[in-house]
Design a protein around this motif. Structure first.
Motif, PDB file in Angstrom:
ATOM      1  N   HIS A   1       0.841  -1.204   0.000  1.00  0.00           N
ATOM      2  CA  HIS A   1       0.000   0.000   0.000  1.00  0.00           C
ATOM      3  C   HIS A   1       0.875   1.254   0.000  1.00  0.00           C
ATOM      4  O   HIS A   1       1.958   1.282   0.572  1.00  0.00           O
ATOM      5  CB  HIS A   1      -0.935   0.000   1.213  1.00  0.00           C
ATOM      6  CG  HIS A   1      -2.022  -1.020   1.119  1.00  0.00           C
ATOM      7  ND1 HIS A   1      -3.265  -0.736   0.612  1.00  0.00           N
ATOM      8  CD2 HIS A   1      -2.036  -2.330   1.448  1.00  0.00           C
ATOM      9  CE1 HIS A   1      -4.013  -1.825   0.636  1.00  0.00           C
ATOM     10  NE2 HIS A   1      -3.285  -2.804   1.135  1.00  0.00           N
ATOM     11  N   GLU A   2       0.377   2.310  -0.654  1.00  0.00           N
ATOM     12  CA  GLU A   2       1.168   3.527  -0.818  1.00  0.00           C
ATOM     13  C   GLU A   2       1.540   4.163   0.528  1.00  0.00           C
ATOM     14  O   GLU A   2       2.649   4.675   0.685  1.00  0.00           O
ATOM     15  CB  GLU A   2       0.446   4.539  -1.700  1.00  0.00           C
ATOM     16  CG  GLU A   2       1.339   5.731  -2.025  1.00  0.00           C
ATOM     17  CD  GLU A   2       0.758   6.656  -3.066  1.00  0.00           C
ATOM     18  OE1 GLU A   2       1.441   6.895  -4.060  1.00  0.00           O
ATOM     19  OE2 GLU A   2      -0.381   7.142  -2.865  1.00  0.00           O
ATOM     20  N   LEU A   3       0.640   4.133   1.511  1.00  0.00           N
ATOM     21  CA  LEU A   3       0.958   4.743   2.801  1.00  0.00           C
ATOM     22  C   LEU A   3       2.168   4.058   3.430  1.00  0.00           C
ATOM     23  O   LEU A   3       3.036   4.719   4.001  1.00  0.00           O
ATOM     24  CB  LEU A   3      -0.240   4.695   3.748  1.00  0.00           C
ATOM     25  CG  LEU A   3      -0.054   5.525   5.011  1.00  0.00           C
ATOM     26  CD1 LEU A   3      -0.037   7.010   4.683  1.00  0.00           C
ATOM     27  CD2 LEU A   3      -1.125   5.239   6.022  1.00  0.00           C
ATOM     28  N   ARG A   4       2.238   2.751   3.311  1.00  0.00           N
ATOM     29  CA  ARG A   4       3.403   2.028   3.843  1.00  0.00           C
ATOM     30  C   ARG A   4       4.661   2.415   3.071  1.00  0.00           C
ATOM     31  O   ARG A   4       5.732   2.566   3.649  1.00  0.00           O
ATOM     32  CB  ARG A   4       3.183   0.531   3.775  1.00  0.00           C
ATOM     33  CG  ARG A   4       4.351  -0.241   4.364  1.00  0.00           C
ATOM     34  CD  ARG A   4       4.011  -1.668   4.544  1.00  0.00           C
ATOM     35  NE  ARG A   4       5.121  -2.403   5.118  1.00  0.00           N
ATOM     36  CZ  ARG A   4       5.006  -3.602   5.621  1.00  0.00           C
ATOM     37  NH1 ARG A   4       3.821  -4.196   5.636  1.00  0.00           N
ATOM     38  NH2 ARG A   4       6.040  -4.224   6.101  1.00  0.00           N
ATOM     39  N   GLN A   5       4.542   2.599   1.764  1.00  0.00           N
ATOM     40  CA  GLN A   5       5.699   3.005   0.957  1.00  0.00           C
ATOM     41  C   GLN A   5       6.182   4.390   1.368  1.00  0.00           C
ATOM     42  O   GLN A   5       7.391   4.641   1.416  1.00  0.00           O
ATOM     43  CB  GLN A   5       5.341   2.972  -0.524  1.00  0.00           C
ATOM     44  CG  GLN A   5       5.080   1.580  -1.043  1.00  0.00           C
ATOM     45  CD  GLN A   5       4.513   1.563  -2.451  1.00  0.00           C
ATOM     46  OE1 GLN A   5       4.420   2.603  -3.109  1.00  0.00           O
ATOM     47  NE2 GLN A   5       4.132   0.390  -2.923  1.00  0.00           N
ATOM     48  N   ILE A   6       5.254   5.290   1.686  1.00  0.00           N
ATOM     49  CA  ILE A   6       5.631   6.628   2.165  1.00  0.00           C
ATOM     50  C   ILE A   6       6.365   6.509   3.491  1.00  0.00           C
ATOM     51  O   ILE A   6       7.444   7.090   3.680  1.00  0.00           O
ATOM     52  CB  ILE A   6       4.390   7.536   2.305  1.00  0.00           C
ATOM     53  CG1 ILE A   6       3.810   7.873   0.935  1.00  0.00           C
ATOM     54  CG2 ILE A   6       4.740   8.824   3.062  1.00  0.00           C
ATOM     55  CD1 ILE A   6       2.465   8.582   0.979  1.00  0.00           C
ATOM     56  N   ARG A   7       5.798   5.738   4.413  1.00  0.00           N
ATOM     57  CA  ARG A   7       6.437   5.570   5.724  1.00  0.00           C
ATOM     58  C   ARG A   7       7.827   4.952   5.579  1.00  0.00           C
ATOM     59  O   ARG A   7       8.796   5.405   6.191  1.00  0.00           O
ATOM     60  CB  ARG A   7       5.579   4.702   6.636  1.00  0.00           C
ATOM     61  CG  ARG A   7       6.168   4.616   8.052  1.00  0.00           C
ATOM     62  CD  ARG A   7       5.632   3.478   8.845  1.00  0.00           C
ATOM     63  NE  ARG A   7       5.992   2.207   8.213  1.00  0.00           N
ATOM     64  CZ  ARG A   7       5.558   1.038   8.612  1.00  0.00           C
ATOM     65  NH1 ARG A   7       4.714   0.963   9.625  1.00  0.00           N
ATOM     66  NH2 ARG A   7       5.935  -0.065   8.021  1.00  0.00           N
ATOM     67  N   ASP A   8       7.940   3.934   4.727  1.00  0.00           N
ATOM     68  CA  ASP A   8       9.238   3.287   4.520  1.00  0.00           C
ATOM     69  C   ASP A   8      10.252   4.251   3.895  1.00  0.00           C
ATOM     70  O   ASP A   8      11.431   4.237   4.245  1.00  0.00           O
ATOM     71  CB  ASP A   8       9.083   2.038   3.651  1.00  0.00           C
ATOM     72  CG  ASP A   8       8.321   0.921   4.365  1.00  0.00           C
ATOM     73  OD1 ASP A   8       8.098   1.017   5.591  1.00  0.00           O
ATOM     74  OD2 ASP A   8       7.948  -0.056   3.676  1.00  0.00           O
ATOM     75  N   PHE A   9       9.798   5.102   2.970  1.00  0.00           N
ATOM     76  CA  PHE A   9      10.653   6.112   2.356  1.00  0.00           C
ATOM     77  C   PHE A   9      11.192   7.057   3.433  1.00  0.00           C
ATOM     78  O   PHE A   9      12.401   7.325   3.496  1.00  0.00           O
ATOM     79  CB  PHE A   9       9.859   6.891   1.306  1.00  0.00           C
ATOM     80  CG  PHE A   9      10.645   7.938   0.577  1.00  0.00           C
ATOM     81  CD1 PHE A   9      11.240   7.662  -0.639  1.00  0.00           C
ATOM     82  CD2 PHE A   9      10.771   9.224   1.096  1.00  0.00           C
ATOM     83  CE1 PHE A   9      11.965   8.628  -1.323  1.00  0.00           C
ATOM     84  CE2 PHE A   9      11.492  10.201   0.421  1.00  0.00           C
ATOM     85  CZ  PHE A   9      12.093   9.901  -0.792  1.00  0.00           C
ATOM     86  N   LEU A  10      10.302   7.551   4.302  1.00  0.00           N
ATOM     87  CA  LEU A  10      10.723   8.464   5.368  1.00  0.00           C
ATOM     88  C   LEU A  10      11.669   7.776   6.341  1.00  0.00           C
ATOM     89  O   LEU A  10      12.674   8.365   6.765  1.00  0.00           O
ATOM     90  CB  LEU A  10       9.499   9.019   6.097  1.00  0.00           C
ATOM     91  CG  LEU A  10       8.542   9.857   5.240  1.00  0.00           C
ATOM     92  CD1 LEU A  10       7.331  10.268   6.069  1.00  0.00           C
ATOM     93  CD2 LEU A  10       9.234  11.061   4.628  1.00  0.00           C
TER      94      LEU A  10
END
Length: 115
Positions: free
Chosen positions: A57-66
């Motif tokens: 999911h995109e939200l997890r990808q954002i969190r992982d990026f940060l």
């Protein structure tokens, strides 16, 4: 090579432009002031996104990026004002929304050193 932040987020209603200055108030109504440094102006932009933290999911990808950038490593992004360059995010807020959904909030600050 720096990564690029390319996720869709809801950018806050307004970014903030900060100007670095110094000032000395002499107490008689006279103040001496000026700019500091070679990068005297910078931008900050608040972001929010909502969704699932499940795998893929995109939200997890954002969190992982940060998380990958650990609060001090810069990345590439172009602000709504058109300012392309390096940015940093030092921390974020996760807000549970119920039913397995979360909202993430964070602020991007313009960076001038390539970490």
């Amino acid at each position: 090579m720096a990564e690029t932040f390319g996720f869709c987020t809801r950018v806050g209603a307004a970014g903030e432009v900060k100007q670095r200055t110094w000032g000395n108030d002499f107490g008689d109504g006279y103040e001496q002031s000026g700019g500091t440094g070679i990068n005297g102006k910078s931008e900050e932009w608040a972001h929010q996104a909502a969704g699932s933290l499940g795998a893929g999911h995109e939200l997890r990808q954002i969190r992982d990026f940060l998380d990958r950038h650990e609060g001090y490593k810069s990345f590439l992004w172009t602000s709504p004002s058109g300012m392309s360059g390096r940015w940093k995010v030092n921390g974020y807020k996760l807000d549970p929304q119920g039913a397995g959904l979360f909202k993430i909030s964070f602020t991007m600050k313009q960076a001038f050193t390539p970490y």
